[in-house]
Motif scaffolding. Structure first.
Motif, PDB file in Angstrom:
ATOM      1  N   ALA A   1       0.825  -1.202   0.000  1.00 48.30           N
ATOM      2  CA  ALA A   1       0.000   0.000   0.000  1.00 48.30           C
ATOM      3  C   ALA A   1       0.866   1.262   0.000  1.00 48.30           C
ATOM      4  O   ALA A   1       0.551   2.246  -0.686  1.00 48.30           O
ATOM      5  CB  ALA A   1      -0.931   0.012   1.212  1.00 48.30           C
ATOM      6  N   ILE A   2       1.956   1.220   0.744  1.00 47.17           N
ATOM      7  CA  ILE A   2       2.868   2.373   0.788  1.00 47.17           C
ATOM      8  C   ILE A   2       3.448   2.623  -0.592  1.00 47.17           C
ATOM      9  O   ILE A   2       3.437   3.751  -1.089  1.00 47.17           O
ATOM     10  CB  ILE A   2       3.976   2.146   1.846  1.00 47.17           C
ATOM     11  N   ARG A   3       3.934   1.588  -1.247  1.00 48.72           N
ATOM     12  CA  ARG A   3       4.486   1.742  -2.597  1.00 48.72           C
ATOM     13  C   ARG A   3       3.422   2.219  -3.585  1.00 48.72           C
ATOM     14  O   ARG A   3       3.691   3.053  -4.443  1.00 48.72           O
ATOM     15  CB  ARG A   3       5.116   0.441  -3.074  1.00 48.72           C
ATOM     16  N   SER A   4       2.221   1.708  -3.449  1.00 45.99           N
ATOM     17  CA  SER A   4       1.128   2.119  -4.335  1.00 45.99           C
ATOM     18  C   SER A   4       0.837   3.611  -4.188  1.00 45.99           C
ATOM     19  O   SER A   4       0.681   4.326  -5.187  1.00 45.99           O
ATOM     20  CB  SER A   4      -0.123   1.299  -4.028  1.00 45.99           C
ATOM     21  N   LEU A   5       0.763   4.093  -2.951  1.00 47.28           N
ATOM     22  CA  LEU A   5       0.499   5.520  -2.731  1.00 47.28           C
ATOM     23  C   LEU A   5       1.651   6.407  -3.208  1.00 47.28           C
ATOM     24  O   LEU A   5       1.436   7.558  -3.547  1.00 47.28           O
ATOM     25  CB  LEU A   5       0.195   5.776  -1.254  1.00 47.28           C
ATOM     26  N   LEU A   6       2.854   5.834  -3.229  1.00 46.95           N
ATOM     27  CA  LEU A   6       4.016   6.572  -3.750  1.00 46.95           C
ATOM     28  C   LEU A   6       4.109   6.468  -5.276  1.00 46.95           C
ATOM     29  O   LEU A   6       4.977   7.078  -5.891  1.00 46.95           O
ATOM     30  CB  LEU A   6       5.308   6.031  -3.134  1.00 46.95           C
TER      31      LEU A   6
END
Length: 121
Positions: A114-119
């Protein structure tokens, strides 16, 4: 590369999250409360995501999220990392543009996607 701003009054949490994200190849900044977090957002233009606690002295995380949107006009994605799981708080966060809600303890492997997706990675 966009950096991740970690805002928490617990130095242990800031260190734990920062260390995990650094091991994943991400750059991090930290702030000890919402006021420091806002200052980082004002001065650092390459922040791509904020991971923020709710309960902090001074300026709490939900108020910081509201000020980020309303006063700074900043739409950087925000994820709350907190012990709070109250639907009313979640609704307030959603209204302020909070994109995720993680209940502590922090589980890096479960959240990195999720962190990578939001970035945008």
């Amino acid at each position: 590369m966009a950096r991740v701003l970690i805002v928490d009054d617990s130095s242990l949490i800031r260190q734990e999250v920062s260390q995990f994200l650094s091991q994943q190849g991400l750059q991090t900044l930290t702030a000890a409360d919402g006021n420091e977090g806002l200052q980082q957002l004002r001065s650092q233009r390459d922040i791509g995501l904020v991971i923020c606690d709710v309960n902090m002295p001074g300026l709490d995380g939900l108020s910081m999220a509201e000020k980020t949107r309303n006063e700074l006009g900043c739409h950087t994605p925000i994820i709350m990392l907190t012990t709070e799981n109250c639907p009313k708080m979640k609704a307030r966060g959603k209204a302020a543009g909070v994109r995720g809600w993680i209940v502590k303890p922090f589980n890096g492997p479960a959240t990195i996607g999720a962190i990578r997706s939001l970035l945008g990675q």
